[in-house]
Structures are given as structure tokens and as C-alpha cells.
Write a protein that holds these residues in place. Structure first.
Motif, PDB file in Angstrom:
ATOM      1  N   ARG A  44      54.921  69.576 -38.244  1.00 44.75           N
ATOM      2  CA  ARG A  44      54.913  71.231 -38.736  1.00 44.75           C
ATOM      3  C   ARG A  44      54.481  71.573 -38.448  1.00 44.75           C
ATOM      4  N   LEU A  45      53.590  72.367 -37.990  1.00 40.82           N
ATOM      5  CA  LEU A  45      52.773  73.114 -36.790  1.00 40.82           C
ATOM      6  C   LEU A  45      53.259  73.358 -36.141  1.00 40.82           C
ATOM      7  N   GLU A  46      53.512  72.561 -35.100  1.00 42.26           N
ATOM      8  CA  GLU A  46      54.308  72.452 -33.453  1.00 42.26           C
ATOM      9  C   GLU A  46      55.559  72.869 -33.559  1.00 42.26           C
ATOM     10  N   SER A  47      56.425  72.089 -34.195  1.00 42.57           N
ATOM     11  CA  SER A  47      57.964  72.512 -35.170  1.00 42.57           C
ATOM     12  C   SER A  47      57.949  74.249 -35.337  1.00 42.57           C
ATOM     13  N   GLY A  48      56.527  74.987 -36.162  1.00 41.94           N
ATOM     14  CA  GLY A  48      57.052  76.242 -36.268  1.00 41.94           C
ATOM     15  C   GLY A  48      56.909  76.379 -37.780  1.00 41.94           C
ATOM     16  N   GLN A  49      57.364  75.639 -38.687  1.00 46.59           N
ATOM     17  CA  GLN A  49      57.788  74.875 -39.600  1.00 46.59           C
ATOM     18  C   GLN A  49      56.457  75.483 -41.292  1.00 46.59           C
ATOM     19  N   ARG A  50      55.172  75.911 -40.492  1.00 40.59           N
ATOM     20  CA  ARG A  50      54.525  76.174 -41.415  1.00 40.59           C
ATOM     21  C   ARG A  50      53.309  77.208 -40.353  1.00 40.59           C
ATOM     22  N   ARG A  51      52.567  77.678 -40.917  1.00 39.28           N
ATOM     23  CA  ARG A  51      51.384  79.068 -40.782  1.00 39.28           C
ATOM     24  C   ARG A  51      50.611  78.268 -39.420  1.00 39.28           C
ATOM     25  N   VAL A  52      49.136  78.566 -38.508  1.00 35.19           N
ATOM     26  CA  VAL A  52      48.694  77.775 -39.194  1.00 35.19           C
ATOM     27  C   VAL A  52      47.530  79.415 -39.395  1.00 35.19           C
ATOM     28  N   ASP A  53      46.187  78.430 -39.830  1.00 34.33           N
ATOM     29  CA  ASP A  53      45.407  79.552 -41.474  1.00 34.33           C
ATOM     30  C   ASP A  53      43.763  79.737 -39.960  1.00 34.33           C
ATOM     31  N   VAL A  54      43.996  80.181 -40.638  1.00 40.35           N
ATOM     32  CA  VAL A  54      42.077  81.432 -39.536  1.00 40.35           C
ATOM     33  C   VAL A  54      41.635  79.746 -39.252  1.00 40.35           C
ATOM     34  N   VAL A  55      41.186  79.458 -40.678  1.00 42.50           N
ATOM     35  CA  VAL A  55      39.951  78.190 -39.951  1.00 42.50           C
ATOM     36  C   VAL A  55      40.891  76.698 -39.586  1.00 42.50           C
ATOM     37  N   GLU A  56      41.892  76.653 -39.961  1.00 47.41           N
ATOM     38  CA  GLU A  56      42.934  75.251 -38.799  1.00 47.41           C
ATOM     39  C   GLU A  56      42.491  75.713 -37.466  1.00 47.41           C
ATOM     40  N   PHE A  57      42.961  76.882 -37.476  1.00 52.64           N
ATOM     41  CA  PHE A  57      43.125  77.694 -35.609  1.00 52.64           C
ATOM     42  C   PHE A  57      41.783  77.360 -35.080  1.00 52.64           C
ATOM     43  N   LEU A  58      40.636  77.587 -36.069  1.00 52.76           N
ATOM     44  CA  LEU A  58      39.383  77.320 -35.578  1.00 52.76           C
ATOM     45  C   LEU A  58      39.131  75.586 -35.192  1.00 52.76           C
ATOM     46  N   GLU A  59      39.331  74.692 -36.083  1.00 48.10           N
ATOM     47  CA  GLU A  59      39.403  73.162 -35.876  1.00 48.10           C
ATOM     48  C   GLU A  59      40.055  73.072 -35.003  1.00 48.10           C
ATOM     49  N   LEU A  60      41.035  73.226 -34.911  1.00 49.02           N
ATOM     50  CA  LEU A  60      41.455  72.666 -33.548  1.00 49.02           C
ATOM     51  C   LEU A  60      41.526  73.844 -32.578  1.00 49.02           C
ATOM     52  N   ALA A  61      40.847  74.792 -32.050  1.00 48.69           N
ATOM     53  CA  ALA A  61      40.227  75.096 -30.917  1.00 48.69           C
ATOM     54  C   ALA A  61      38.870  74.506 -29.759  1.00 48.69           C
ATOM     55  N   ASP A  62      38.433  74.311 -31.803  1.00 48.80           N
ATOM     56  CA  ASP A  62      36.621  72.830 -31.563  1.00 48.80           C
ATOM     57  C   ASP A  62      37.625  72.095 -30.788  1.00 48.80           C
ATOM     58  N   LEU A  63      38.668  70.775 -31.698  1.00 52.89           N
ATOM     59  CA  LEU A  63      39.467  69.872 -31.010  1.00 52.89           C
ATOM     60  C   LEU A  63      39.627  69.733 -29.777  1.00 52.89           C
ATOM     61  N   LEU A  64      40.554  70.539 -29.427  1.00 50.19           N
ATOM     62  CA  LEU A  64      41.246  70.993 -28.127  1.00 50.19           C
ATOM     63  C   LEU A  64      40.638  71.476 -26.651  1.00 50.19           C
ATOM     64  N   ASP A  65      39.326  72.143 -27.272  1.00 47.20           N
ATOM     65  CA  ASP A  65      38.821  72.471 -26.272  1.00 47.20           C
ATOM     66  C   ASP A  65      38.616  73.760 -25.419  1.00 47.20           C
ATOM     67  N   PHE A  66      38.778  74.781 -26.875  1.00 48.12           N
ATOM     68  CA  PHE A  66      39.567  75.978 -26.003  1.00 48.12           C
ATOM     69  C   PHE A  66      38.796  76.852 -26.347  1.00 48.12           C
ATOM     70  N   SER A  67      38.295  78.380 -26.467  1.00 46.55           N
ATOM     71  CA  SER A  67      37.964  79.558 -26.928  1.00 46.55           C
ATOM     72  C   SER A  67      39.533  80.683 -27.932  1.00 46.55           C
ATOM     73  N   ALA A  68      38.509  80.071 -28.920  1.00 43.65           N
ATOM     74  CA  ALA A  68      39.599  80.877 -30.615  1.00 43.65           C
ATOM     75  C   ALA A  68      39.950  82.158 -29.606  1.00 43.65           C
ATOM     76  N   SER A  69      38.577  82.709 -29.553  1.00 44.18           N
ATOM     77  CA  SER A  69      38.676  84.845 -29.432  1.00 44.18           C
ATOM     78  C   SER A  69      39.016  84.781 -27.741  1.00 44.18           C
ATOM     79  N   GLU A  70      39.514  83.954 -26.839  1.00 41.75           N
ATOM     80  CA  GLU A  70      39.991  84.301 -26.356  1.00 41.75           C
ATOM     81  C   GLU A  70      42.075  83.822 -26.103  1.00 41.75           C
ATOM     82  N   ALA A  71      42.263  83.284 -26.921  1.00 47.37           N
ATOM     83  CA  ALA A  71      43.156  83.340 -27.178  1.00 47.37           C
ATOM     84  C   ALA A  71      44.503  84.184 -27.976  1.00 47.37           C
ATOM     85  N   VAL A  72      42.985  84.803 -29.443  1.00 49.48           N
ATOM     86  CA  VAL A  72      43.255  85.940 -29.747  1.00 49.48           C
ATOM     87  C   VAL A  72      43.754  86.651 -29.117  1.00 49.48           C
ATOM     88  N   GLU A  73      43.105  87.345 -28.174  1.00 49.15           N
ATOM     89  CA  GLU A  73      43.246  88.697 -27.202  1.00 49.15           C
ATOM     90  C   GLU A  73      43.440  88.313 -27.049  1.00 49.15           C
TER      91      GLU A  73
END
Length: 82
Positions: A44-73
């Protein structure tokens, strides 16, 4: 407030998350297990059927090893992930 589902920025965020998941060598099911969710949650996340909240985004960044702040920028400047 403007609806965000389906906007260019939302599509760019989804593309970024899919790219990072695939780069990590994870399936939707693998990522779901790491999140403690069902595969359908990631689908549902990847198909665009639901939003990603900030806390979920931070968790995804940690799990997928990318910089959340760079992605947001990157998303805030152009609407497209780096």
C-alpha cells in the motif's frame, strides 16, 4: 490543506523508497517483516494508497540505510529523489 496522495512529491517519495528497498536486496515481504507489518502494508505504501508519516519515514530510512534528511531536502527542492 492540499491532498498529497498522487502528487509529484508523493510519487518521488515512493520511487525513492522502492529504489532503496531494492538496493538493499529486500522484497516487500522482507521489509514488512523488519517493520513488524504485513506485506500488504508495504504494498500500500509503494502503490501510493497510503501516506508515509514522519516516524515511519525515519524507521524506513534506518532500515534501508539512507539519510532521511538528505532525502527530504531533495524532495523539498525538486520533488525528485536523488
Amino acid at each position: 490543506m492540499v491532498k498529497t496522495l498522487g502528487t509529484d512529491r508523493h510519487k518521488a517519495l515512493i520511487a525513492l523508497l522502492i529504489e532503496k528497498r531494492e538496493a538493499a536486496g529486500l522484497t516487500q515481504s522482507d521489509l514488512a517483516a523488519k517493520l513488524g507489518e504485513y506485506q500488504s502494508f508495504v504494498a500500500r505504501l509503494e502503490s501510493g494508497q497510503r501516506r508515509v508519516d514522519v516516524v515511519e519515514f525515519l524507521e524506513l530510512a534506518d532500515l534501508l540505510d539512507f539519510s532521511a534528511s538528505e532525502a527530504v531536502e531533495a524532495l523539498s527542492k525538486s520533488g525528485k529523489p536523488r
